[in-house]
Design an enzyme around this catalytic site. Structure first.
Site, PDB file in Angstrom:
ATOM      1  N   THR A   1      -4.341  -5.865  12.226  1.00  0.00           N
ATOM      2  CA  THR A   1      -4.212  -6.923  11.670  1.00  0.00           C
ATOM      3  C   THR A   1      -5.214  -7.521  11.830  1.00  0.00           C
ATOM      4  O   THR A   1      -5.722  -8.387  12.156  1.00  0.00           O
ATOM      5  CB  THR A   1      -3.589  -7.335  13.660  1.00  0.00           C
ATOM      6  OG1 THR A   1      -4.759  -6.829  15.150  1.00  0.00           O
ATOM      7  CG2 THR A   1      -2.867  -6.611  13.973  1.00  0.00           C
ATOM      8  N   GLY A   2      -6.482  -7.021  10.661  1.00  0.00           N
ATOM      9  CA  GLY A   2      -7.799  -7.464  10.586  1.00  0.00           C
ATOM     10  C   GLY A   2      -6.979  -9.018  10.432  1.00  0.00           C
ATOM     11  O   GLY A   2      -7.772  -9.559  11.128  1.00  0.00           O
TER      12      GLY A   2
ATOM     13  N   GLY B   1       0.481  -1.450   0.123  1.00  0.00           N
ATOM     14  CA  GLY B   1       0.318  -0.336  -0.024  1.00  0.00           C
ATOM     15  C   GLY B   1       0.702   1.390   0.352  1.00  0.00           C
ATOM     16  O   GLY B   1       2.472   0.907   1.183  1.00  0.00           O
TER      17      GLY B   1
ATOM     18  N   ASN C   1       1.855   6.431   5.408  1.00  0.00           N
ATOM     19  CA  ASN C   1       1.011   4.829   5.421  1.00  0.00           C
ATOM     20  C   ASN C   1      -0.127   5.191   5.006  1.00  0.00           C
ATOM     21  O   ASN C   1      -1.141   5.777   5.889  1.00  0.00           O
ATOM     22  CB  ASN C   1       1.919   3.924   5.354  1.00  0.00           C
ATOM     23  CG  ASN C   1       1.245   3.266   7.319  1.00  0.00           C
ATOM     24  OD1 ASN C   1       0.569   4.084   7.827  1.00  0.00           O
ATOM     25  ND2 ASN C   1       1.287   2.080   7.406  1.00  0.00           N
ATOM     26  N   PRO C   2      -0.935   4.023   4.140  1.00  0.00           N
ATOM     27  CA  PRO C   2      -2.649   4.173   4.233  1.00  0.00           C
ATOM     28  C   PRO C   2      -3.494   3.682   5.142  1.00  0.00           C
ATOM     29  O   PRO C   2      -4.151   4.492   5.727  1.00  0.00           O
ATOM     30  CB  PRO C   2      -3.165   2.711   3.878  1.00  0.00           C
ATOM     31  CG  PRO C   2      -1.792   2.599   2.531  1.00  0.00           C
ATOM     32  CD  PRO C   2      -0.289   2.806   3.571  1.00  0.00           C
ATOM     33  N   CYS C   3      -2.938   3.164   6.315  1.00  0.00           N
ATOM     34  CA  CYS C   3      -3.160   3.387   7.826  1.00  0.00           C
ATOM     35  C   CYS C   3      -3.325   4.326   8.529  1.00  0.00           C
ATOM     36  O   CYS C   3      -3.594   4.567  10.097  1.00  0.00           O
ATOM     37  CB  CYS C   3      -3.942   1.966   8.261  1.00  0.00           C
ATOM     38  SG  CYS C   3      -4.515   0.921   7.476  1.00  0.00           S
ATOM     39  N   GLY C   4      -1.830   5.150   8.837  1.00  0.00           N
ATOM     40  CA  GLY C   4      -1.566   6.288   9.394  1.00  0.00           C
ATOM     41  C   GLY C   4      -0.192   5.957  10.047  1.00  0.00           C
ATOM     42  O   GLY C   4      -0.146   6.835  11.260  1.00  0.00           O
ATOM     43  N   GLU C   5      -0.338   4.901  10.630  1.00  0.00           N
ATOM     44  CA  GLU C   5       0.882   4.523  11.836  1.00  0.00           C
ATOM     45  C   GLU C   5       2.144   4.278  11.468  1.00  0.00           C
ATOM     46  O   GLU C   5       2.663   4.035  12.515  1.00  0.00           O
ATOM     47  CB  GLU C   5       0.240   3.069  12.451  1.00  0.00           C
ATOM     48  CG  GLU C   5       0.436   1.708  11.445  1.00  0.00           C
ATOM     49  CD  GLU C   5       0.313   1.708  10.693  1.00  0.00           C
ATOM     50  OE1 GLU C   5       0.709   0.060   9.560  1.00  0.00           O
ATOM     51  OE2 GLU C   5      -0.885   1.867   9.996  1.00  0.00           O
TER      52      GLU C   5
END
Length: 908
Positions: free
Chosen positions: A636-637, A301, A459-463
């Site tokens: 962590t889906g 991503g 990154n895509p989820c911001g972490e």
């Protein structure tokens, strides 16, 4: 003579274990509400005695022993317990058969048995290798072996017999070519003890050899390395492979999704997160589109900051025309992502950022507003990048300048209060955009002096805040696995074992950098300049359940802080040890590490230390550190589903919920909660239905004791203030950031969102994603039956104290944060959810989701409407596979499917 051995179903002979019999009988007793330790011991003794009588000097099989258990339970008059045991035995048999179908095999091995049906379904959906017919040709054992073998290959080349970190050795890097030309011949020919290297493992070894030889660090030729492998010179590393294999198959830690999929396979890319630069010229824009395509076709991503692009309508010198602006180029990247379908159904994931001073910021804020059903950037999460000067303007009530990035000149001034309200409204209505606090990200940025600029993308989820062309490999450690029980059955957290695993995982990630096949040479180069890793955690909610600690409590937040402090401290400890042997990351000397600084906020608050941070900082100054950044908390889906634990640092979404499968419907129950119900004699289908109909929550149910209601809280039982405090406490000890959703109820207001943004900033979060329940949904539900109103979440006492302290410390915040209104639930509610004084044009907000609605069956929706929904509110995997519209949940900042684990975030 006592029986000492027993035969398993697969024919293996293993030691006889009385504890397994005790556990099975105890489970059956709890099932019918019997809590009698003396009776349990008596029955176990009778079973063991009968086994020894019947099989004196022989080896019984599992079925023989189970038959004896049934008989002895009935002889003891425990007919209900015997029935429960028989039903459990039957259920286990059915599960074994279902596992065989999923894995496409006739016999299950010990590793197959460790994973739940749910975990195996997730592995089968995306992770296992398949043949040309699409049939699974890999087991969990084989998957985790290929991951573990790859992880240990760098240890061979860093062995002191062949490696010298000081360099000065002349070897021919091109000597690897003869081996690369005949990789097939080496497929399975070389090994590390019992573990064979496939040709992709060998290819990664050859490439790492070339890289080290070019630096002059290889003492021996590649021919000598191969000969040493053939002669078993590196067999000692078999234990390292075994240990990674043990930890993963024991569900103690899991690498990010690309590493599980690609280790020891042709693509070979192990990273999930990348940042791609984009400059204000067409060549750079098209290069960015190309780079995104290359990354996403390999399963990664991307994050992009569009702030350097000139605003819409600005002059274009080469054509004497007008620029189309950043949002139009976001649509270009979105289209690229749309056609790069990962694995056939996984959409590309992007983070699009525009900084708050850009003239197109208002258009960007509305970029995902759905008016016409046209493309709404479904492959993007979007965030507004905010700097300190915006907050200062908001505080002072001064107009805020918007600046053309091409000229550096002010284009216009806007009211920061109005812009802030507009941003909060769209987050309230559409769950996008989020916000990224760049001044907080860069406050402790020890790399800024080496890179000569601040970080401006994630990154895509911001972490993962990253520099241009940086990437990061991530793992998550399962906190629930470290909850142990003393002799009296009281739970405790094993901090020593946790520290050990953190160090093993940090070493795994550093090794992964060396054997990673990066999608672009620029990424390879920039990643290895900083060697950033991301040790993270999952299973937080389950760990707290086991410990009997409420998530939303002072004790809960203290546990989060300590768990994260250990995470970062021991990741650094390992990184220092690795630096001693292999050298620090290349940019180390240009960073602030050598001055004793650390990119960890908690380091600057000695009063909260649990560990000797001053000693660590001195060790880093003395020896260097291998990895510039070491910890993060990613989503962590599906990874947490494989580990059979709760997701990331989130509370669980529901304790009980109804699941539909091909053979009918059943209730899924959180395993820790199920154990608690059975221990208390409360487990029944009736109570499961009641909890499921109560939104999966036990709040307000008179059958559930108050102490259970207090501990077993779900995401929506927790007030958004406590969600924020969880993120802030965890952020305190991370080198990078945390992926977390700040859940709000459907009746939350825009004023709540504004307050959450300001509090997150003041509490030291690096960004925040707010999700109001139902704001992603499209109204396609059918009524199943009237349900009771959800019990309103209230902030914890600790959260109330923190809220008051923040506002009292900076009185200007009271203009945006009404403490009393937040506490009594009236914040911004004046007959309408829309606050007064908004001066901009908005499309209608989504209607509040009625409390009695739930999905009953697939609605009759036109195909073009379905396409519009996929990847936005519903799971594309479940729809394409089973024709089901499964509503996504917002979890760890990303839309995630509760049924199959699909997430818009490629990490998880």
């Amino acid at each position: 003579m006592a029986v000492e051995k027993v035969m398993k179903r697969d024919g293996r002979i293993v030691p006889f274990d009385e504890e397994r019999i005790r556990w099975a009988i105890q489970r059956a007793m709890l099932e019918v509400g019997i809590h009698d330790e003396d009776l349990l011991n008596k029955v176990v003794r009778r079973v063991v005695r009968r086994i020894n009588q019947l099989y004196d000097g022989q080896i019984p099989n599992i079925e023989n022993i189970q038959d004896i258990v049934e008989l002895e339970l009935m002889r003891a008059g425990l007919f209900d317990v015997a029935k429960a045991y028989i039903l459990y035995r039957k259920k286990k048999a059915e599960i074994r058969e279902e596992k065989k179908k999923i894995l496409n095999k006739d016999k299950l091995d010990e590793i197959d048995k460790r994973f739940s049906l749910n975990a195996l379904r997730v592995l089968a959906s995306r992770y296992f290798m398949r043949n040309e017919k699409g049939e699974i040709v890999e087991s969990p054992k084989e998957l985790f072996e290929r991951v573990s073998v790859l992880a240990v290959i760098p240890d061979i080349l860093y062995d002191e017999r062949v490696f010298d970190k000081n360099g000065g050795h002349e070897q021919d890097p091109k000597a690897i070519e003869k081996y690369l030309s005949k990789l097939d011949e080496y497929d399975g020919k070389l090994s590390i003890g019992r573990f064979k290297l496939n040709k992709y493992h060998f290819e990664r070894l050859l490439n790492l050899y070339r890289e080290l030889a070019e630096k002059g660090q290889m003492k021996v030729s590649i021919d000598e390395i191969v000969t040493m492998l053939e002669n078993g010179a590196f067999e000692g590393y078999e234990d390292e492979v075994e240990e990674y294999f043990r930890l993963m198959t024991g569900q103690v830690f899991m690498p990010n999704t690309p590493a599980l999929i690609n280790s020891g396979r042709p693509l070979g890319m192990l990273s999930a997160c990348f940042v791609v630069p984009i400059e204000d010229d067409m060549e750079s824009i098209m290069k960015a589109a190309h780079d995104v395509a290359m990354i996403q076709k390999m399963g990664g991503g991307t994050g992009l900051n569009f702030s350097k692009l000139r605003p819409e309508g600005d002059f274009v010198g080469s054509t004497a025309g007008a620029a189309s602006g950043p949002v139009s180029f976001m649509h270009l990247i979105d289209a690229v992502s749309d056609v790069i379908k990962q694995g056939g159904v996984r959409r590309g994931a992007n983070m699009g950022i525009l900084e708050v001073w850009h003239p197109d910021i208002e258009k960007f804020i509305h970029a995902k507003e759905r008016n016409t059903g046209t493309n709404v950037l479904s492959n993007f999460n979007i965030s507004v990048g905010i700097w300190e000067d915006f907050w200062e303007a908001l505080k002072e009530g001064k107009r805020y300048p918007l600046v053309n990035p091409r000229t550096g000149e002010k284009v216009k001034e806007v009211d920061p209060k109005s812009l802030f309200e507009e941003l909060a409204y769209m987050a309230w209505a559409k769950a996008d955009p989020g916000v990224v606090f760049f001044d907080v990200i860069n406050r402790r940025n020890v790399l800024q002096s080496a890179k000569n600029e601040p970080i401006r993308a994630t990154n895509p989820c911001g972490e993962e805040p990253l520099y241009d062309y940086e990437s990061c490999n991530l793992t998550s450690i399962n906190l629930a696995k470290f909850v142990k029980y003393d002799d009296e059955g009281k739970p405790y957290f094993d901090w020593d074992e946790y520290a050990y695993v953190i160090q093993k995982v940090a070493k795994y990630l550093d090794n992964a950098i060396d054997v990673n096949r990066f999608p672009l040479p620029e990424i390879d180069r920039n990643t290895k300049l900083t060697r950033r890793i991301g040790v993270g955690m999952m299973g937080l909610a389950d760990a707290l359940f086991k410990l009997g600690i409420p998530y939303n409590s002072k004790e809960g937040f203290e546990f989060m802080r300590k768990a994260t402090e250990y995470l970062t401290f021991y990741a650094y400890r390992q990184s220092v040890e690795t630096a001693k042997k292999r050298g620090p990351f290349p940019l180390y000397e240009k960073t602030k590490y050598k001055d004793g600084e650390l990119p960890v906020e908690g380091f600057y608050h000695r009063e909260i230390w649990n560990l000797p941070w001053d000693e660590l900082a001195e060790d880093i100054k003395r020896h260097g550190v291998r990895n510039a950044m070491v910890t993060t908390c990613p989503p962590t889906g599906s990874v947490s589903m494989i580990a059979d634990t709760s997701s990331g640092i989130e509370p669980i979404f529901a304790l009980v919920y109804k699941k539909s499968v091909t053979v009918g419907e059943f209730y899924y129950v959180d395993p820790v909660f199920e154990t608690e119900l059975k221990k208390r004699g409360l487990y029944s289908d009736e109570i499961l239905k009641k909890i499921s109909d109560n939104y999966g929550s036990v709040q307000g149910l008179e059958e559930i004791p108050e102490e259970v209601q207090k501990v077993f809280v779900t995401a929506m039982d927790i007030h958004w203030l406590d969600h924020l405090l969880a993120q802030a406490n965890i952020q305190l000890w991370l080198t990078d950031s945390a992926s977390k959703t700040i859940n709000m109820p459907n009746d939350a207001t825009v004023e709540d969102v504004k307050a959450a943004y300001l509090l997150a900033y003041k509490l030291g979060c690096k960004g925040v994603t707010v999700y109001r329940d139902g704001s992603l949904s499209v109204q396609v539900y059918s009524v199943e039956g009237e349900k009771k109103q959800r019990v309103k979440a209230k902030p914890s006492k600790y959260a109330v104290e923190k809220l008051k302290a923040v506002v009292e410390a900076e009185p200007w915040l009271a203009r945006f944060i009404n403490v009393n209104a937040i506490l009594n639930g009236t914040n911004g509610k004046k007959g309408t959810d829309q606050p007064a004084g908004l001066t901009f044009s908005l499309s209608p907000a989504p209607a509040p989701k009625p409390a009695h609605e739930s999905v009953k069956e697939k609605p009759d929706i036109p195909e073009d409407k379905i396409k519009e929904l996929l990847g936005v509110a519903y799971c594309p995997v479940c729809y394409e596979k089973d024709g089901e519209l499964v509503e996504l949940r917002m979890e760890s900042g990303c839309a995630t499917c509760p049924r199959c684990g699909w997430s818009k975030c490629v990490i998880s």
